[in-house]
Design a protein around this motif. Structure first.
Motif, short mmCIF file in Angstrom:
data_model
loop_
_atom_site.label_atom_id
_atom_site.label_comp_id
_atom_site.label_asym_id
_atom_site.label_seq_id
_atom_site.Cartn_x
_atom_site.Cartn_y
_atom_site.Cartn_z
N GLY A 134 1.11 -0.85 -3.51
CA GLY A 134 1.59 0.73 -3.98
C GLY A 134 2.92 0.84 -4.52
N VAL A 159 -2.77 9.28 -3.73
CA VAL A 159 -3.14 8.02 -4.05
C VAL A 159 -4.27 8.18 -4.34
CG1 VAL A 159 -2.11 7.25 -2.41
CG2 VAL A 159 -5.07 7.53 -1.61
N GLY A 172 0.99 -0.96 0.01
CA GLY A 172 -0.13 0.19 0.10
C GLY A 172 0.40 0.77 -0.17
N ALA A 173 0.31 2.72 -0.01
CA ALA A 173 1.15 3.81 -0.05
C ALA A 173 1.56 3.46 1.53
CB ALA A 173 0.64 5.12 -0.10
N ARG A 209 -3.11 -4.95 -1.23
CA ARG A 209 -2.13 -4.01 -0.57
C ARG A 209 -0.75 -3.51 -1.69
NH1 ARG A 209 -2.90 -1.46 1.90
NH2 ARG A 209 -2.09 -1.37 3.89
N SER A 253 -4.48 0.27 -3.68
CA SER A 253 -6.33 0.65 -2.91
C SER A 253 -7.38 1.36 -3.05
CB SER A 253 -5.46 1.09 -1.24
OG SER A 253 -4.61 -0.09 -1.06
N SER A 298 -1.59 4.41 -5.13
CA SER A 298 -1.89 3.79 -3.91
C SER A 298 -2.62 2.18 -5.44
CB SER A 298 -2.78 3.28 -2.87
OG SER A 298 -3.40 2.45 -2.29
N CYS A 334 -8.33 -2.76 -2.23
CA CYS A 334 -7.30 -2.17 -1.04
C CYS A 334 -6.24 -4.13 0.31
CB CYS A 334 -8.67 -2.01 0.37
SG CYS A 334 -8.97 -0.60 0.07
#
Lengths: 521, 521
Positions: free
Chosen positions: B350, B303, B187-188, B348, B338, B336, B345
């Motif tokens: 990013g 994002v 993710g971010a 994961r 997500s 991201s 999301c």
């Protein structure tokens, strides 16, 4: 441990390690930044704001050998080979890291079917998968938000997977297990880092929090302790006794550390990385008694619990032994989907069980983890397949058992092959590889080689390993990356190359070693 | 910002936030530990070693509202409903977190086909997938160790995916991009934490490192800064001006912070979370000039770059504007998998681009990340599908465009619906939701409600949100979890419930709010 070696430790160890760090750091900046130098053309009026002199000094101190300069150089050599460059070898063998699939281990059919259908539930409409795969997928998705692996899970993980982990532990140890004590993590590394962050009160106390770690160790521990400004309390495993853990050495290390730091935890890696040793039941009992007496929580890194090869060895969890002893000490036990017979490193699945923790502390731990949202849901699903494999009678059972036992059987042979080969090489000796995925042979380096290394400002075993890589394409990691008794030299190799590959590699190492000895004697 | 409000900030803000923290912490320990209390039966002779009084005090201080007590309570209510308990509502609506799939957004076909076949390459032998999916899978696997997503990638990510990220940025901004500046992250969030860890020299300097963050902010920032012992330098977004970022307010915040901490970085979230605002080109230019003058690196949380709804709004990357200005300031830009139209999301994925960083510093950043080995390879593959979607002429193109535009079109309508509804409620006002996935309306709370909250030791907006949840099943997050000007109250809701769902939710909020005002006026 021999008393004569002990007094050497304090005097020389950090010097040796530091030398390795310096050479590693120089090399790593050099290698990483070649292309960057060409793209960076900052105007004369603009000076960099973020510089080596003002970043986090703990980050500068940390070191992570299994991903360090040797590995970067191995990658370059691979590219050179691909580009047709003539080198003294025609393949790079990456024995630096426990990365099973990279070494062509085949993934488990059941696990990959479950993961693919969880990612793409349209596949449930086909007749490609057996019924137990489809049932598992439906069960798992029913616990995901919107029935999608694309939804965040709870920070601690998907509930049904946490429950399956608890069932697995119950079955393994015969002890009731509360799924609320389980948190699903990004591999085991995330759990290590989170537990260490939780107990780190270095800044508040003004005294660094101390954590006992084995030497040799998996470098995640020293790297994380360095990053967090915590103190490693190094206890040496007894090489002359198959790398067993001696209580008197724990005591020595702790006694010397008291006053310099605030010791809070004892890390045990069982089966051992990089040593390949497996602790006996008695040994674990004594360790628990020691931790209890000295008021240390235990962080049990048990990610290799499926990797037991020696006939007389067996895996006992710290939880089980503690339970038998009726001791209730804080215990964090780690497991991973990356090792064992599945070796799914890239999926980043793992779990941590927190036992006997104060409820308020556990709430803080969960809160801390919530800031990273959750671990990869597909990684969690990989973990699910590990802790809840097909059962007898299930359509996937036979194939799954066959795949699993073939991997473990083959690893057992390779463990034997590695130790036997190393022991057949003059100037090299290796303990039995009783478990895990590594051999950690000792090498006797001639004085001339040590001097040559020093003249390059390199640790002698780093010099050896880099020479091995440049001459043969075999990438192993020097003992200085894991820690060793000063004046001794080792390297870690995985036993993961496929059998033929491993045999070829062993021959290359043998030939190189003999030539190296000739050159420097 | 109105000058009259400014002087209130220093005096009241932390008190308000603290009150919220205290009530949150009490509730969260209570909720999390109920089941644990029953399983913990430590003998009288064994006292817990790890306690609230000796763990990391920074962990105690950190708070993460979007996963806090309201969300835990929402989960309990869901379970009660499932168990057949009679409640004043028949569903819990989770509008607390930007979790698209949990709100029944459908995953993108192309992405999920690629992921499933990467996980299970046997699927390439079937005729289930179009040719561009199969080609992408083969390409991606050819860059994975052992052609398996189960192998670790390089710490910075799979090379071809980093290259695709670089191509995406090049195309977006029209600026050459070096793939070696890209690192694929979990993710971010992981990138935010890593960049902040890198620049944190609080311990070494004895002066906390300061980071400018917007208020209201996404709580990852305050949580991470608290965990790392760093100082948040809060600058207030201008609610009366559609949450735009005012340079004079940046200056005020920085001037007040100097001497108390060592300011090093400026965080900008664009499009804004929780505000839903989108910065103008001019605004970004002024921010860059400010950062340059004040010698601050920029952390651009971008994002939501695909989530732009307002007719006159457009996304400009900090990279692009900086390039136009010919400024070369250290910039970390985050993206991201997500958010956007994909909303994956749980996977994961990013990336982070590090621009204009000193090569030695960048080497340290990469070294630090190597200790966590790599981010999920399937998460990386999700990111690949985002940055390199099917192109015109590809078999998957039409469907992909249709799915993408339907999601974005629908989000645009929902953004309008949310703001319009809130503005139609007495005692509530809401800025236009120009981008991202959230509305952050202000609520006027009657004095009697504030007193009722204080008597429970709760922040007034927390009290409001908990009442809303218990009465209607709607889970939103109080403004105190994001920060707000003291004496003002807000909440954040996502606009993610599907259209009918969102309409039902809006009606519930409206009805509740009117009743709440009646009760407390």
């Amino acid at each position: 441990m021999r008393p004569i070696l002990r007094h050497l430790i304090a005097a020389c160890e950090w010097q040796t390690l530091r030398m390795s760090l310096v050479s590693n750091a120089i090399l790593s900046s050099h290698v990483l930044d070649r292309s960057v130098h060409t793209t960076r053309t900052m105007g004369a009026e603009e000076q960099p704001l973020v510089t080596l002199s003002n970043i986090n000094p703990n980050v500068k101190r940390m070191e992570y050998a299994v991903r360090g300069p040797l590995v970067i150089r191995a990658g370059q050599l691979e590219k050179e080979l691909q580009a047709g460059k003539k080198l003294p070898f025609d393949e790079v063998i990456r024995a630096n890291i426990g990365d099973c699939h990279a070494m062509n281990q085949k993934p488990l059919t059941f696990m990959r079917q479950v993961i693919s259908a969880c990612a793409n539930p349209d596949l449930l409409e086909t007749d490609l998968f057996p019924s137990d795969v489809k049932e598992r997928v439906k069960l798992l998705l029913s616990f995901c938000g919107g029935r999608s692996v694309g939804a965040y899970s709870d920070s601690a993980g998907v509930e049904i997977i946490r429950r399956h982990c608890a069932e697995y532990i119950e079955k393994r140890d015969g002890i009731p297990t509360d799924y609320l004590n389980i948190v699903l993590t990004t591999g085991a590394s995330e759990a290590v880092r989170a537990v260490l962050a939780l107990i780190n009160s270095s800044t508040a106390d003004g005294i660094p929090t101390g954590v006992m770690i084995p030497i040799p160790q998996y470098p995640l521990y020293t790297a994380t302790l360095a990053e967090y400004g915590m103190t490693s309390i190094n206890y040496y495993l007894d090489e002359s006794n198959n790398w067993q853990l001696q209580i008197e050495e724990l005591q020595r290390a702790l006694d010397e550390a008291r006053g310099k730091c605030n010791p809070k935890a004892l890390v045990v890696i069982n089966p051992g990385n990089p040593t390949g040793s497996v602790l006996t039941h008695d040994n674990i009992k004594n360790i628990i008694n020691f931790a209890r007496k000295e008021k240390l929580m235990i962080l049990a890194d048990e990610v290799y619990q499926h990797n037991i090869y020696a006939e007389n060895a067996r895996f006992y969890s710290f939880k089980k032994v503690m339970h038998e002893m009726q001791v209730k000490l804080e215990l964090a036990s780690l497991m991973s989907a990356s090792k064992g017979y599945m070796g799914e490193c890239g999926l980043r699945g793992g779990y941590c069980e927190l036992l006997n923790f104060d409820p308020d502390v556990k709430a803080m731990f969960f809160k801390m983890l919530s800031a990273r949202l959750c671990s990869s849901v597909l990684g969690q699903i990989a973990m699910d397949c590990v802790v809840k494999p097909p059962e007898p009678g299930d359509p996937s059972y036979d194939l799954h058992e066959k795949e699993k036992s073939e991997v473990l059987e083959s690893l057992k042979h390779r463990a034997q092959l590695a130790a036997d080969t190393f022991n057949s090489i003059p100037g090299m000796k290796c303990n039995i590889v009783a478990g895990a995925m590594y051999a950690f042979p000792q090498i006797i380096l001639p004085e001339k080689a040590i001097k040559a290394a020093q003249s390059l400002n390199q640790a002698p075993d780093f010099f050896y390993a880099m020479n091995l890589l440049e001459s043969t394409g075999v990438c192993i990691i020097p003992g200085s990356g894991f820690g060793q008794i000063p004046g001794t030299y080792h390297f870690r190799t995985t036993i993961l190359p496929q059998p033929d590959h491993l045999r070829r590699m062993m021959e290359k190492v043998k030939k190189f070693h003999v030539q190296f000895l000739e050159k420097y004697t």
